[in-house]
Design a protein around this motif. Structure first.
Motif, PDB file in Angstrom:
ATOM      1  N   UNK A 265       0.811  -1.218   0.000  1.00 29.33           N
ATOM      2  CA  UNK A 265       0.000   0.000   0.000  1.00 29.33           C
ATOM      3  C   UNK A 265       0.850   1.277   0.000  1.00 29.33           C
ATOM      4  N   UNK A 266       2.184   1.124  -0.112  1.00 28.07           N
ATOM      5  CA  UNK A 266       3.068   2.282  -0.217  1.00 28.07           C
ATOM      6  C   UNK A 266       3.555   2.837   1.107  1.00 28.07           C
ATOM      7  N   UNK A 267       3.261   2.170   2.216  1.00 29.56           N
ATOM      8  CA  UNK A 267       3.722   2.632   3.530  1.00 29.56           C
ATOM      9  C   UNK A 267       4.983   1.874   3.945  1.00 29.56           C
ATOM     10  N   UNK A 268       5.746   2.496   4.831  1.00 27.42           N
ATOM     11  CA  UNK A 268       6.998   1.902   5.289  1.00 27.42           C
ATOM     12  C   UNK A 268       6.859   1.394   6.718  1.00 27.42           C
ATOM     13  N   UNK A 269       7.586   0.318   7.015  1.00 26.80           N
ATOM     14  CA  UNK A 269       7.686  -0.216   8.365  1.00 26.80           C
ATOM     15  C   UNK A 269       9.149  -0.474   8.671  1.00 26.80           C
ATOM     16  N   UNK A 270       9.610   0.019   9.810  1.00 24.36           N
ATOM     17  CA  UNK A 270      10.997  -0.195  10.223  1.00 24.36           C
ATOM     18  C   UNK A 270      11.042  -1.107  11.433  1.00 24.36           C
ATOM     19  N   UNK A 271      12.057  -1.946  11.466  1.00 27.55           N
ATOM     20  CA  UNK A 271      12.267  -2.849  12.595  1.00 27.55           C
ATOM     21  C   UNK A 271      13.679  -2.654  13.127  1.00 27.55           C
ATOM     22  N   UNK A 272      13.781  -2.462  14.439  1.00 28.53           N
ATOM     23  CA  UNK A 272      15.081  -2.355  15.096  1.00 28.53           C
ATOM     24  C   UNK A 272      15.249  -3.572  15.995  1.00 28.53           C
ATOM     25  N   UNK A 312      10.260  10.792  19.573  1.00 31.32           N
ATOM     26  CA  UNK A 312      10.959  11.169  18.336  1.00 31.32           C
ATOM     27  C   UNK A 312       9.977  11.396  17.195  1.00 31.32           C
ATOM     28  N   UNK A 313       8.988  10.530  17.088  1.00 28.08           N
ATOM     29  CA  UNK A 313       8.022  10.674  16.001  1.00 28.08           C
ATOM     30  C   UNK A 313       7.120  11.882  16.210  1.00 28.08           C
ATOM     31  N   UNK A 344       5.974  10.452  11.055  1.00 31.86           N
ATOM     32  CA  UNK A 344       5.122  10.541  12.245  1.00 31.86           C
ATOM     33  C   UNK A 344       4.108   9.409  12.325  1.00 31.86           C
ATOM     34  N   UNK A 345       3.740   8.855  11.165  1.00 35.31           N
ATOM     35  CA  UNK A 345       2.677   7.844  11.141  1.00 35.31           C
ATOM     36  C   UNK A 345       3.186   6.424  10.950  1.00 35.31           C
ATOM     37  N   UNK A 346       4.442   6.251  10.545  1.00 37.46           N
ATOM     38  CA  UNK A 346       4.931   4.910  10.223  1.00 37.46           C
ATOM     39  C   UNK A 346       5.101   4.054  11.471  1.00 37.46           C
ATOM     40  N   UNK A 347       5.051   2.756  11.279  1.00 32.37           N
ATOM     41  CA  UNK A 347       5.228   1.812  12.378  1.00 32.37           C
ATOM     42  C   UNK A 347       6.706   1.488  12.532  1.00 32.37           C
ATOM     43  N   UNK A 348       7.204   1.647  13.749  1.00 27.50           N
ATOM     44  CA  UNK A 348       8.587   1.307  14.057  1.00 27.50           C
ATOM     45  C   UNK A 348       8.560   0.216  15.117  1.00 27.50           C
ATOM     46  N   UNK A 349       8.927  -0.984  14.723  1.00 27.06           N
ATOM     47  CA  UNK A 349       8.903  -2.133  15.622  1.00 27.06           C
ATOM     48  C   UNK A 349      10.261  -2.289  16.302  1.00 27.06           C
TER      49      UNK A 349
END
Length: 363
Positions: A265-272, A312-313, A344-349
């Motif tokens: 759907x064009x959204x990004x998800x980051x995982x640390x 941070x977001x 601000x809206x993306x999911x950061x796991x």
């Protein structure tokens, strides 16, 4: 204090060549401050702390730690104004630390620092700190042991070794201020009981101070998420059965992986993913359940780090370099991305695994 000044002067003499000019004609600037002027918010109030070296004859010299202040529309004009009423040459080539008032920093610090990058006068290893309140209040502190600029400088360096602050200089700061893919953070200092104290990190959105900070308990966790481990680092974890008491884990090693994916759907998800190797260096309750302590540390650190990511977001500050990760992996998408909205809206796991490898003889 005079003996300390003479020792410092000797070190400076050994570090460079002074053949072409009498040292007694110079004022060696070791600290500079910038604030908004109280009288006119369009003006900048500047202060410098300098070592005034005067010849006393017979090969003897006297060193005084002076404070000079003035007001002007730009940092360049501040320097010229001070030169107009101070005899001798002002030497800024060893300005070890620059203090920025928090209100002025909110307007952007690039114009304040630009003059240090021009020509060959700027001392690029210099440290830059934000002051809660007026920067001049810290620069004007009189300290009997050493010039106040050196006291703060030593405090910053110590905090870097203890994984409380990142190693930021004028040189590294310039590279992040102009790069929208990552945001800088700067040491936050406050005057407390008449002396300067490092109280955390000031969060920036590009070159503007957001007004939000991380305290010294949160700064170490941010450093771990950045894969920025100093010489030592400690975290304190509450016992699961007795949360009023804590055990201390000293961090021996760190493995960090940042991975960002683009969904359909064009959204990004980051995982640390963090794998932290530790040693118990404080266990007041003498708990011997290592598996239970590791699980408790996993849970506590994950929760605390998630709170930091949320901050941070909220203020659109990205010192973790998530934007840089996206730009390098998905350059086409990055160019048309509304990064402020996306970040601000993306999911950061976040995944945290703590391993206790040593007990230090406490179990």
């Amino acid at each position: 204090m005079r003996k300390g000044m003479l020792l410092l002067l000797s070190l400076l003499l050994l570090a460079g060549c002074w053949d072409e000019e009498n040292l007694s004609d110079r004022r060696l600037i070791n600290g500079i401050s910038f604030d908004l002027s109280e009288e006119d918010p369009n003006l900048i109030k500047g202060g410098i702390r300098a070592l005034n070296i005067q010849s006393q004859g017979g090969g003897r010299i006297e060193v005084k730690d002076e404070l000079l202040t003035t007001v002007g529309p730009t940092t360049g004009e501040l320097g010229h104004e001070i030169k107009n009423y101070v005899p001798g040459r002002l030497d800024v080539t060893k300005t070890f630390i620059i203090f920025l008032g928090d209100e002025l920093s909110k307007e952007g610090i690039s114009p304040l620092l630009e003059t240090f990058y021009r020509g060959n006068l700027g001392y690029l290893p210099a440290k830059v700190v934000v002051v809660k309140g007026e920067a001049l209040e810290v620069l004007s502190i009189n300290n009997d042991e050493s010039p106040i600029a050196f006291r703060v400088l030593n405090g910053v360096r110590s905090a870097e070794k203890n994984t409380l602050l990142p190693k930021v200089t004028l040189f590294t700061l310039w590279n992040t201020m102009g790069d929208e893919r990552i945001d800088p953070v700067l040491p936050l200092v406050e005057k407390e009981d008449g002396m300067p104290k490092i109280i955390g990190l000031a969060l920036f959105d590009q070159d503007k101070y957001t007004g939000r900070d991380l305290d010294t308990k949160q700064t170490t966790l941010l450093m771990l998420m950045r894969d920025d481990l100093g010489f030592t680092a400690d975290v304190f974890i509450p016992y699961e059965k007795n949360p009023q008491k804590t055990y201390r884990l000293s961090i021996m090693g760190l493995e960090r992986e940042l991975n960002t994916k683009l969904s359909k759907d064009g959204t990004f998800t980051s995982t640390i993913d963090l794998k932290i190797k530790t040693e118990i260096n404080g266990n007041p309750l003498r708990d011997s359940d290592l598996n239970g302590m590791e699980g408790q540390a996993d849970e506590v650190l994950t929760k605390r780090m998630e709170e930091i990511i949320k901050i941070l977001q909220e203020v659109h500050s990205d010192p973790l370099g998530i934007g840089m990760e996206i730009a390098s992996k998905y350059p086409k998408e990055w160019k048309r991305l509304d990064w402020e909205k996306e970040y601000k809206e993306m999911e950061i796991k976040l995944t945290v695994v703590v391993e206790i490898e040593k007990t230090g003889g406490l179990l």
